[in-house]
Design a protein around this motif. Sequence first.
Motif, PDB file in Angstrom:
ATOM      1  N   MET A  89       2.253   1.746  -3.485  1.00  0.00           N
ATOM      2  CA  MET A  89       1.234   2.295  -4.388  1.00  0.00           C
ATOM      3  C   MET A  89       1.037   3.791  -4.126  1.00  0.00           C
ATOM      4  O   MET A  89       0.911   4.581  -5.075  1.00  0.00           O
ATOM      5  N   TYR A  90       1.017   4.167  -2.851  1.00  0.00           N
ATOM      6  CA  TYR A  90       0.895   5.584  -2.500  1.00  0.00           C
ATOM      7  C   TYR A  90       2.085   6.376  -3.036  1.00  0.00           C
ATOM      8  O   TYR A  90       1.928   7.484  -3.575  1.00  0.00           O
ATOM      9  N   TYR A  91       3.278   5.808  -2.912  1.00  0.00           N
ATOM     10  CA  TYR A  91       4.492   6.467  -3.408  1.00  0.00           C
ATOM     11  C   TYR A  91       4.396   6.695  -4.916  1.00  0.00           C
ATOM     12  O   TYR A  91       4.705   7.782  -5.416  1.00  0.00           O
TER      13      TYR A  91
ATOM     14  N   LEU B 179       1.642   6.861  -6.738  1.00  0.00           N
ATOM     15  CA  LEU B 179       0.574   7.819  -7.031  1.00  0.00           C
ATOM     16  C   LEU B 179       1.029   9.253  -6.815  1.00  0.00           C
ATOM     17  O   LEU B 179       0.639  10.159  -7.559  1.00  0.00           O
ATOM     18  N   THR B 180       1.857   9.475  -5.796  1.00  0.00           N
ATOM     19  CA  THR B 180       2.297  10.837  -5.490  1.00  0.00           C
ATOM     20  C   THR B 180       3.518  11.252  -6.301  1.00  0.00           C
ATOM     21  O   THR B 180       3.630  12.418  -6.697  1.00  0.00           O
TER      22      THR B 180
ATOM     23  N   GLY C 282       0.820  -1.209   0.000  1.00  0.00           N
ATOM     24  CA  GLY C 282       0.000   0.000   0.000  1.00  0.00           C
ATOM     25  C   GLY C 282       0.852   1.255   0.000  1.00  0.00           C
ATOM     26  O   GLY C 282       0.546   2.232  -0.698  1.00  0.00           O
ATOM     27  N   PHE C 283       1.945   1.243   0.781  1.00  0.00           N
ATOM     28  CA  PHE C 283       2.856   2.389   0.791  1.00  0.00           C
ATOM     29  C   PHE C 283       3.508   2.573  -0.576  1.00  0.00           C
ATOM     30  O   PHE C 283       3.660   3.716  -1.057  1.00  0.00           O
TER      31      PHE C 283
ATOM     32  N   SER D  34       1.041   6.263 -13.114  1.00  0.00           N
ATOM     33  CA  SER D  34       0.055   5.472 -12.379  1.00  0.00           C
ATOM     34  C   SER D  34      -1.312   5.561 -13.042  1.00  0.00           C
ATOM     35  O   SER D  34      -2.048   4.566 -13.138  1.00  0.00           O
TER      36      SER D  34
END
Length: 451
Positions: free
Chosen positions: A413-415, A417-418, A410-411, A424
Amino acid sequence: MTASETGSAAWPGRLLANGPSVSVIVATAIVVADMIGVGVFTSLGFQVKDIPSGFSILLLWTVGGLVALCGVFSYGELGAMFPRSSGEYNFLSRAYHPAFGFLAGWVSATVGFAAPVALAAMAFGEYGKSVFPEGSPLALAIGVVWLVSIVQLTGVKHSSSFQLISTILKVVLIVAFLAAGFAIGTAQPISFAPQAGDFAHIVSAPFAIGLVFVMYSFSGWNAATYITGEMHDARQNLPRALLAGTLIVMVLYVALNAVFLHTAPIDRLAGQLDVASISGSYIFGDIGGRVVAVMICVGLVSSISAMMWIGPRVMMTMGEDIPALTIFARRSQRGAPGYAILFQLAVANLLLFTRSFEAVLDFIQFALLFCSFFTVLGVIKLRIMQPDLPRPYRAWGYPVTPLVFLLVTGFMMYYLLTERPLQSFLGMLMMTSGLLIYAIFHKRAESGSAA
């Protein structure tokens, strides 16, 4: 065996014509070969730039290996429950819905393996210049992909032998490099024991970001799930192959980084991409770069072989389920899904000629993480919703190990996305296109049944 026992509930699955023939040793070799690419030979320079600590670096790679093991335990449970080739296509179809499985299969079958094959082949071409100075990197890249594909087309027996021999040679060369580094390399003033400032490094943002790229180096730990249907006693041997392969790679990765730090000054490594060559020059002198190039080239051959083996199995299994893709399910008398192999070969060559594989890799990263995330989440879902399903192997450490994997993924994927929002978004578009194609195929199948 019924359709519900072999795979998707939407279309009838069917047994492999040639039966299982892959041993647990070969399956383990596929995991090792698929995991060890160029990542471990190039990542350290960017890590020590912000984390100049031997203990913290080795801990970073150890944590990466432990997170990969958390994924292994979950995939092992699903693979033993649903022993069919194709990895996430099979798991997501069974845990959620065939449409979700098709989404994952669409990404894997089109570019999910072809792009990494092209990247590995291009790396082979670049490193191969040290061995074949007159050779063009592109020609070497195309040549190695065709060579490996021809081996795959000869059948499962020859593929197994080639994979096992090339992977053993790869591991032997790495172990020889490790032995030489510790035996004849000049020790640098670096400590691998915990130091006073290490805790600050471990809880820092660079450590967390470094873990993202370490996890990319560990990707491939699930490789054997793509050939489950070809394995002897897959319900028992798949978890063993995943576990053994990941443990072997974890030990090699930690040892390689230790040798790099042990043999080369940290200020020479910081910010550099070719850390293995730098370390090799300190161990072997002027020929160090060529020694490392040979080691990496041999390793890349086994990696390309693994991906050219497992990638087409996704398209093959989809062809067993989906009437419009039936041609890809056809297998030769020796068990090779020829049309599926040729399809992946064509896509890999296209990406090589257009030099677009790096761009494709950028936008499929999010999609691949997304599918892995929901595959592991599927273990939890099935434990809750269908607790009575037969589970020949149960994920060790449940529910902690799946939750650890989900947290780290999850981290990541967040990385993405940002830090890479456009790439992404393109990955999401590709997954969406898979759902649209699924709807078209499903509608055609229903129309055919009605007729």
